[in-house]
Design an enzyme around this catalytic site. Structure first.
Site, short mmCIF file in Angstrom:
data_model
loop_
_atom_site.label_atom_id
_atom_site.label_comp_id
_atom_site.label_asym_id
_atom_site.label_seq_id
_atom_site.Cartn_x
_atom_site.Cartn_y
_atom_site.Cartn_z
N TYR A 52 149.54 -86.36 56.55
CA TYR A 52 149.70 -85.79 57.89
C TYR A 52 148.64 -86.32 58.86
O TYR A 52 147.46 -86.35 58.57
CB TYR A 52 149.60 -84.26 57.85
CG TYR A 52 149.62 -83.66 59.25
CD1 TYR A 52 150.80 -83.59 59.98
CD2 TYR A 52 148.44 -83.20 59.84
CE1 TYR A 52 150.82 -83.07 61.27
CE2 TYR A 52 148.44 -82.69 61.13
CZ TYR A 52 149.64 -82.62 61.84
OH TYR A 52 149.64 -82.13 63.12
N HIS A 82 148.37 -85.01 75.12
CA HIS A 82 147.80 -83.68 74.96
C HIS A 82 146.80 -83.33 76.06
O HIS A 82 146.37 -82.17 76.16
CB HIS A 82 147.13 -83.55 73.59
CG HIS A 82 148.09 -83.42 72.45
ND1 HIS A 82 149.23 -84.18 72.33
CD2 HIS A 82 148.09 -82.60 71.36
CE1 HIS A 82 149.88 -83.84 71.22
NE2 HIS A 82 149.21 -82.88 70.62
N ASN A 194 141.44 -81.78 67.01
CA ASN A 194 141.88 -80.73 66.11
C ASN A 194 140.67 -79.89 65.69
O ASN A 194 140.15 -80.02 64.59
CB ASN A 194 142.54 -81.37 64.89
CG ASN A 194 143.66 -80.53 64.32
OD1 ASN A 194 144.00 -80.67 63.17
ND2 ASN A 194 144.24 -79.66 65.11
N TYR A 277 123.14 -38.96 80.28
CA TYR A 277 123.33 -39.93 79.19
C TYR A 277 122.94 -41.35 79.60
O TYR A 277 122.47 -42.13 78.76
CB TYR A 277 124.79 -39.93 78.74
CG TYR A 277 125.24 -38.69 78.02
CD1 TYR A 277 124.38 -37.62 77.76
CD2 TYR A 277 126.56 -38.57 77.57
CE1 TYR A 277 124.80 -36.49 77.09
CE2 TYR A 277 127.00 -37.44 76.90
CZ TYR A 277 126.12 -36.40 76.67
OH TYR A 277 126.55 -35.29 76.01
N ARG A 280 119.22 -41.18 78.98
CA ARG A 280 118.82 -40.70 77.65
C ARG A 280 119.40 -41.54 76.53
O ARG A 280 118.78 -41.70 75.46
CB ARG A 280 119.29 -39.25 77.50
CG ARG A 280 118.65 -38.53 76.34
CD ARG A 280 119.23 -37.17 76.00
NE ARG A 280 120.01 -36.52 77.02
CZ ARG A 280 120.93 -35.59 76.75
NH1 ARG A 280 121.18 -35.25 75.49
NH2 ARG A 280 121.61 -35.02 77.72
N PHE A 326 141.43 -75.18 61.86
CA PHE A 326 141.46 -75.25 63.32
C PHE A 326 141.81 -73.90 63.94
O PHE A 326 141.73 -73.74 65.16
CB PHE A 326 142.49 -76.28 63.78
CG PHE A 326 143.84 -76.11 63.12
CD1 PHE A 326 144.65 -75.02 63.42
CD2 PHE A 326 144.28 -77.02 62.18
CE1 PHE A 326 145.87 -74.84 62.80
CE2 PHE A 326 145.51 -76.86 61.56
CZ PHE A 326 146.31 -75.76 61.88
N GLU A 411 154.03 -74.00 64.61
CA GLU A 411 152.73 -73.36 64.83
C GLU A 411 153.00 -71.97 65.39
O GLU A 411 152.93 -71.72 66.59
CB GLU A 411 151.89 -74.23 65.76
CG GLU A 411 151.64 -75.61 65.13
CD GLU A 411 151.15 -76.66 66.10
OE1 GLU A 411 150.89 -76.34 67.27
OE2 GLU A 411 151.04 -77.83 65.67
#
Length: 496
Positions: A52, A82, A194, A277, A280, A326, A411
């Protein structure tokens, strides 16, 4: 000089590289592992094995075999296709961190790139050439594909960079520094993109700013305690040891130390029996934020030194495994946690601001105005703080609970961790402005009490702060003051 080996990069070294311009290089041992890994890739290509991302397409195209004569084109096409990020670019410091972290990950020797790829990444860091990387477009699984593609473009002499204060074409900056662009070969494009370095880089920068801000929050809160003549007994060590959280104990100790010589704090029953609060419970709330931040720091430290691409190469190429390192889920959770934790610093700070300006809650001039009625004083500053706190509540919605399938459902679960990291950083930015407003208000209030009665540490803060924001003698455009205080808190090299 910081020596990278893919294993031991720490926050101190990252801080020096990002903010002080320390140079970086690589260890010879780590580069030897890189070379071994590269030889394995070249053997896979020569033998035309189906692996791959080396001899196949990507994502849903993983079943498409690529001829060995086309593996270089495959990697180039990957980067260009990409590189489709959108929106404003990441801050330069984040781009710098991204480049650094990608080099460190490749130095682990599991990615199969040539040494020259890592050398070029380090050249960018050392020459302060920072890729222009759009912030939006990553799903946070299959790696930060879009952002890291914009980073990778620069290695090829494409895309844009920030260089010497200008945004210019990458090839011009590389030429000025005498850096030769590279051409990608088998596996290298995939190895560059990746990974989780966009969310991790954003996370590291966010954490470093958050850590500084958390200490500042304690100092500013101490100033508010003096302004409201707060009860110091609530910070007694025995209370906090009785509960047992280390971070809570440490916050209480730091507050006690800051106020140890103050004549403006009170004892229980002296003016009132208990404080609200927001005064404190400072150790309990701020301490819980520190607990979350310690978790975040631990996860980021692991991820800074992690192999996050796919496939990974082991045993000199005898074992090449596709997996899912990844996937950004660990960092996605950490970033959501960081956003929530820092949002609470703003939340409790805004309540302290209200106690400083509301005449029904203190004995100070209404809204700290020099002429109540004629002049509004800090009235609308509290509005701004409330607005920022409300915005933080929407930003703190966890990004990690969402997932949208991609790549034709190959994916089918993603982390959205990069969105989480960006939101966390915006929460930090908003919180700093809330704390800037508290600082302005507490500085004004404590002067009504008498600065000569203040603790030495808080008086030093006041005196330095008055060089940034002057006393409010009359109404003015307070936006300028808030931004000035915000900048001082962000950029100042003072430590607490």
């Amino acid at each position: 000089m910081v020596v990278l080996n893919g294993q031991t990069l720490n926050f101190s070294e990252v801080h020096r590289i990002l903010y002080h311009g320390d140079k970086v290089t690589y260890s010879e041992e780590s580069m030897r592992k890189v070379q071994e890994s590269r030889r394995a890739v070249e053997k896979i290509v020569a033998e035309e094995r189906i692996v791959y991302g080396i001899t196949t397409g990507f994502g849903k195209f993983s079943d498409v075999f690529i001829d060995k004569d086309d593996v270089g084109a495959l990697q180039l096409n990957l980067i260009r296709s990409h590189a489709c990020g959108v929106g404003d670019p990441f801050p330069e410091v984040v781009s710098r961190a991204m480049t650094l972290l990608r080099a460190n990950a490749l130095l682990k020797g599991f990615s199969g790139v040539r040494p020259v790829v890592i050398e070029r990444l380090l050249d960018l860091v050392n020459a302060h050439i920072h890729p222009v990387i759009p912030q939006q477009g990553s799903l946070g699984a299959s790696g930060d594909l879009a952002p890291l593609s914009h980073l990778a473009l620069v290695l090829l002499g494409e895309g844009e960079v920030f260089y010497k204060g200008a945004r210019i074409p990458a090839k011009e900056a590389l030429a000025q520094e005498g850096i030769e662009p590279i051409s990608l070969t088998a596996k290298e494009g995939l190895a560059l993109i990746n990974g989780t370095q966009a969310m991790t880089a954003m996370g590291v920068v966010a954490y470093l700013e958050a850590e500084k801000l958390a200490y500042q929050a304690e100092h500013i809160a101490s100033l508010t305690i003096e302004s409201l003549q707060g009860i110091i007994d609530a910070f007694d060590e025995d209370i906090h040891l009785a509960r047992g959280y280390r971070e809570q104990v440490e916050v209480a100790e730091r507050i006690r130390n800051l106020l140890s010589d103050s004549n403006l704090t009170t004892k229980q029953g002296e003016i009132r029996v208990q404080d609200a609060y927001s005064l404190r419970c400072i150790p309990q709330v701020h301490g819980a934020t520190w607990q979350a931040m310690n978790y975040v720091k631990e996860k980021l430290l692991i991820e800074m030194n992690a192999a996050t691409d796919n496939p990974l190469i082991f045993d000199n190429g005898d074992k090449v495994l596709s997996g899912g390192n990844f996937h950004g889920q660990p960092i996605a959770f950490a970033m959501d946690f960081l956003a929530i934790a820092i949002a609470e610093l703003a939340n409790i700070s805004e309540r302290r601001i209200e106690r400083l300006v509301n005449p029904q809650l203190n004995d100070l001039p209404p809204f700290l105005s020099p002429e109540p009625g004629l002049q509004s004083g800090a009235m609308i500053m509290q509005y701004v703080a409330a607005s920022l706190v409300s915005e933080n509540k929407t930003l703190a919605h966890p990004a990690s609970v969402d997932s949208i399938p991609s790549s034709a459902n190959q994916e089918d679960h993603v982390s959205m961790g990069t969105i989480g990291s960006r939101h966390a950083y915006q929460v930090i930015t908003n919180t700093r402005r809330v704390l800037a407003i508290e600082a302005i208000c507490s500085m004004q209030a404590v002067e009504f009490r008498g600065k000569e009665k203040m603790a030495a540490a808080t008086r030093e803060f006041l005196e330095n702060g008055r060089n940034v924001v002057p006393n409010i003698f009359e109404d003015r455009v307070f936006s300028t003051d808030i931004e000035a205080m915000n900048k001082w808190l962000k950029d100042g090299d003072f430590s607490f």
